[in-house]
Design a protein around this motif. Sequence first.
Motif, PDB file in Angstrom:
ATOM      1  N   ALA A  46       0.819  -1.214   0.000  1.00  0.00           N
ATOM      2  CA  ALA A  46       0.000   0.000   0.000  1.00  0.00           C
ATOM      3  C   ALA A  46       0.852   1.263   0.000  1.00  0.00           C
ATOM      4  CB  ALA A  46      -0.922   0.011   1.211  1.00  0.00           C
ATOM      5  N   CYS A  47       2.029   1.178   0.587  1.00  0.00           N
ATOM      6  CA  CYS A  47       2.864   2.369   0.780  1.00  0.00           C
ATOM      7  C   CYS A  47       4.009   2.462  -0.222  1.00  0.00           C
ATOM      8  CB  CYS A  47       3.430   2.379   2.196  1.00  0.00           C
ATOM      9  SG  CYS A  47       2.152   2.384   3.456  1.00  0.00           S
ATOM     10  N   TYR A  48       3.989   1.626  -1.257  1.00  0.00           N
ATOM     11  CA  TYR A  48       5.061   1.598  -2.250  1.00  0.00           C
ATOM     12  C   TYR A  48       5.308   2.991  -2.812  1.00  0.00           C
ATOM     13  CZ  TYR A  48       7.664   0.216  -6.416  1.00  0.00           C
ATOM     14  OH  TYR A  48       8.620   0.099  -7.387  1.00  0.00           O
ATOM     15  N   LYS A  49       6.522   3.455  -2.693  1.00  0.00           N
ATOM     16  CA  LYS A  49       6.983   4.770  -3.163  1.00  0.00           C
ATOM     17  C   LYS A  49       6.262   5.941  -2.486  1.00  0.00           C
ATOM     18  CE  LYS A  49       8.907   3.423  -7.575  1.00  0.00           C
ATOM     19  NZ  LYS A  49       9.018   3.735  -8.989  1.00  0.00           N
ATOM     20  N   ARG A  50       5.636   5.679  -1.351  1.00  0.00           N
ATOM     21  CA  ARG A  50       4.961   6.741  -0.609  1.00  0.00           C
ATOM     22  C   ARG A  50       5.620   6.972   0.757  1.00  0.00           C
ATOM     23  NH1 ARG A  50       2.307  10.161  -3.376  1.00  0.00           N
ATOM     24  NH2 ARG A  50       1.493  10.830  -1.375  1.00  0.00           N
ATOM     25  N   LEU A  51       5.964   5.883   1.436  1.00  0.00           N
ATOM     26  CA  LEU A  51       6.591   5.977   2.754  1.00  0.00           C
ATOM     27  C   LEU A  51       7.932   5.262   2.718  1.00  0.00           C
ATOM     28  CD1 LEU A  51       3.572   5.080   5.100  1.00  0.00           C
ATOM     29  CD2 LEU A  51       4.376   7.348   4.449  1.00  0.00           C
ATOM     30  N   THR A  52       8.821   5.670   3.611  1.00  0.00           N
ATOM     31  CA  THR A  52      10.117   4.994   3.717  1.00  0.00           C
ATOM     32  C   THR A  52       9.922   3.654   4.418  1.00  0.00           C
ATOM     33  OG1 THR A  52      10.669   5.925   5.881  1.00  0.00           O
ATOM     34  CG2 THR A  52      11.295   7.227   3.929  1.00  0.00           C
ATOM     35  N   MET A  53      10.897   2.781   4.281  1.00  0.00           N
ATOM     36  CA  MET A  53      10.831   1.485   4.950  1.00  0.00           C
ATOM     37  C   MET A  53      10.775   1.672   6.469  1.00  0.00           C
ATOM     38  SD  MET A  53      10.414  -0.426   2.594  1.00  0.00           S
ATOM     39  CE  MET A  53      10.849  -2.062   2.151  1.00  0.00           C
ATOM     40  N   GLU A  54      11.467   2.702   6.964  1.00  0.00           N
ATOM     41  CA  GLU A  54      11.446   2.972   8.400  1.00  0.00           C
ATOM     42  C   GLU A  54      10.050   3.371   8.862  1.00  0.00           C
ATOM     43  OE1 GLU A  54      13.810   4.389   6.311  1.00  0.00           O
ATOM     44  OE2 GLU A  54      15.390   2.984   6.895  1.00  0.00           O
ATOM     45  N   GLN A  55       9.356   4.180   8.053  1.00  0.00           N
ATOM     46  CA  GLN A  55       7.994   4.582   8.406  1.00  0.00           C
ATOM     47  C   GLN A  55       7.051   3.377   8.384  1.00  0.00           C
ATOM     48  OE1 GLN A  55       7.814   7.706   5.372  1.00  0.00           O
ATOM     49  NE2 GLN A  55       7.251   9.160   6.987  1.00  0.00           N
ATOM     50  N   ILE A  56       7.204   2.532   7.379  1.00  0.00           N
ATOM     51  CA  ILE A  56       6.370   1.341   7.278  1.00  0.00           C
ATOM     52  C   ILE A  56       6.619   0.434   8.481  1.00  0.00           C
ATOM     53  CG2 ILE A  56       5.914  -0.756   5.931  1.00  0.00           C
ATOM     54  CD1 ILE A  56       6.688   0.912   3.420  1.00  0.00           C
ATOM     55  N   ASP A  57       7.884   0.255   8.810  1.00  0.00           N
ATOM     56  CA  ASP A  57       8.258  -0.569   9.963  1.00  0.00           C
ATOM     57  C   ASP A  57       7.668   0.000  11.250  1.00  0.00           C
ATOM     58  OD1 ASP A  57       9.578  -2.999  10.312  1.00  0.00           O
ATOM     59  OD2 ASP A  57      11.336  -2.017  11.177  1.00  0.00           O
ATOM     60  N   ARG A  86      -3.763   7.084   7.624  1.00  0.00           N
ATOM     61  CA  ARG A  86      -4.486   8.334   7.365  1.00  0.00           C
ATOM     62  C   ARG A  86      -3.701   9.540   7.893  1.00  0.00           C
ATOM     63  NH1 ARG A  86     -10.918   9.000   7.881  1.00  0.00           N
ATOM     64  NH2 ARG A  86     -11.029  11.053   6.963  1.00  0.00           N
ATOM     65  N   LYS A  87      -3.013   9.344   9.025  1.00  0.00           N
ATOM     66  CA  LYS A  87      -2.204  10.420   9.608  1.00  0.00           C
ATOM     67  C   LYS A  87      -0.923  10.660   8.820  1.00  0.00           C
ATOM     68  CE  LYS A  87      -3.693   9.245  14.266  1.00  0.00           C
ATOM     69  NZ  LYS A  87      -3.254   8.626  15.514  1.00  0.00           N
ATOM     70  N   LEU A  88      -0.366   9.597   8.247  1.00  0.00           N
ATOM     71  CA  LEU A  88       0.936   9.695   7.582  1.00  0.00           C
ATOM     72  C   LEU A  88       0.849  10.102   6.111  1.00  0.00           C
ATOM     73  CD1 LEU A  88       2.997   6.637   8.866  1.00  0.00           C
ATOM     74  CD2 LEU A  88       3.478   9.055   9.225  1.00  0.00           C
ATOM     75  N   ASP A  89      -0.004   9.411   5.350  1.00  0.00           N
ATOM     76  CA  ASP A  89      -0.039   9.629   3.905  1.00  0.00           C
ATOM     77  C   ASP A  89      -1.407   9.218   3.375  1.00  0.00           C
ATOM     78  OD1 ASP A  89       0.472   8.423   0.986  1.00  0.00           O
ATOM     79  OD2 ASP A  89       1.983   9.973   1.396  1.00  0.00           O
ATOM     80  N   GLN A  90      -2.128  10.175   2.822  1.00  0.00           N
ATOM     81  CA  GLN A  90      -3.491   9.903   2.395  1.00  0.00           C
ATOM     82  C   GLN A  90      -3.562   8.983   1.174  1.00  0.00           C
ATOM     83  OE1 GLN A  90      -5.332  13.765   2.114  1.00  0.00           O
ATOM     84  NE2 GLN A  90      -5.682  13.843   4.322  1.00  0.00           N
ATOM     85  N   VAL A  91      -2.570   9.039   0.308  1.00  0.00           N
ATOM     86  CA  VAL A  91      -2.571   8.157  -0.861  1.00  0.00           C
ATOM     87  C   VAL A  91      -2.359   6.710  -0.409  1.00  0.00           C
ATOM     88  CG1 VAL A  91      -1.387   7.564  -3.009  1.00  0.00           C
ATOM     89  CG2 VAL A  91      -1.823   9.965  -2.450  1.00  0.00           C
ATOM     90  N   ALA A  92      -1.428   6.488   0.490  1.00  0.00           N
ATOM     91  CA  ALA A  92      -1.203   5.148   1.021  1.00  0.00           C
ATOM     92  C   ALA A  92      -2.463   4.654   1.747  1.00  0.00           C
ATOM     93  CB  ALA A  92      -0.006   5.142   1.970  1.00  0.00           C
ATOM     94  N   TYR A  93      -3.122   5.562   2.444  1.00  0.00           N
ATOM     95  CA  TYR A  93      -4.366   5.224   3.131  1.00  0.00           C
ATOM     96  C   TYR A  93      -5.419   4.732   2.141  1.00  0.00           C
ATOM     97  CZ  TYR A  93      -8.999   6.106   5.073  1.00  0.00           C
ATOM     98  OH  TYR A  93     -10.301   5.985   5.445  1.00  0.00           O
ATOM     99  N   VAL A  94      -5.613   5.465   1.043  1.00  0.00           N
ATOM    100  CA  VAL A  94      -6.621   5.082   0.053  1.00  0.00           C
ATOM    101  C   VAL A  94      -6.234   3.769  -0.625  1.00  0.00           C
ATOM    102  CG1 VAL A  94      -7.752   5.738  -2.119  1.00  0.00           C
ATOM    103  CG2 VAL A  94      -7.449   7.433  -0.307  1.00  0.00           C
ATOM    104  N   ARG A  95      -4.954   3.579  -0.902  1.00  0.00           N
ATOM    105  CA  ARG A  95      -4.506   2.307  -1.489  1.00  0.00           C
ATOM    106  C   ARG A  95      -4.852   1.137  -0.562  1.00  0.00           C
ATOM    107  NH1 ARG A  95       1.720   3.326  -3.304  1.00  0.00           N
ATOM    108  NH2 ARG A  95       1.374   4.630  -5.125  1.00  0.00           N
ATOM    109  N   PHE A  96      -4.518   1.288   0.716  1.00  0.00           N
ATOM    110  CA  PHE A  96      -4.789   0.220   1.672  1.00  0.00           C
ATOM    111  C   PHE A  96      -6.298   0.005   1.798  1.00  0.00           C
ATOM    112  CE2 PHE A  96      -5.475  -1.703   5.804  1.00  0.00           C
ATOM    113  CZ  PHE A  96      -4.513  -2.692   5.828  1.00  0.00           C
ATOM    114  N   ALA A  97      -7.047   1.093   1.909  1.00  0.00           N
ATOM    115  CA  ALA A  97      -8.504   0.999   2.058  1.00  0.00           C
ATOM    116  C   ALA A  97      -9.147   0.315   0.857  1.00  0.00           C
ATOM    117  CB  ALA A  97      -9.103   2.396   2.255  1.00  0.00           C
TER     118      ALA A  97
END
Length: 148
Positions: free
Chosen positions: A73-84, A116-127
Amino acid sequence: MRCPRCNCENDKVIDSRTILDGSGVRRRRECAECGARFSTLETVIPEELKVVKRDGRKEDFSREKLYGGLRNACYKRLTMEQIDQVCDDVTQSLLKDFEREVDSAEIGERVMAALRKLDQVAYVRFASVYRQFQDAKDFISEVKGLKR
């Protein structure tokens, strides 16, 4: 404890140290038979948390599975550290709040709240996967909900 070299069960502990984060004990051992030295790690295995799926099946909670879904969901949106960090936060909150079983819906809601707090695009992808969007109307409705 079995010696990894000769498979003998007779050994002695040479040194014991608590792991820095307190999660276990590292022991240095010496085999009484062949003299080989080896290390062991002793940790407490917490009671397994079960996930109750939509169809009622139960399976073991898997941090790796959660991490994989977040990574997609977070591909190219969040860093690996943020995902972790999101994965760790959700996992810790689940282990704190639930003793034996948790609904998969609860896991999904917690992940969406964090994204939702971190990245809205990643949020919509996951949702879109979690809520099983069927067409563009579902995406539009979710994006409109973000504005609130």
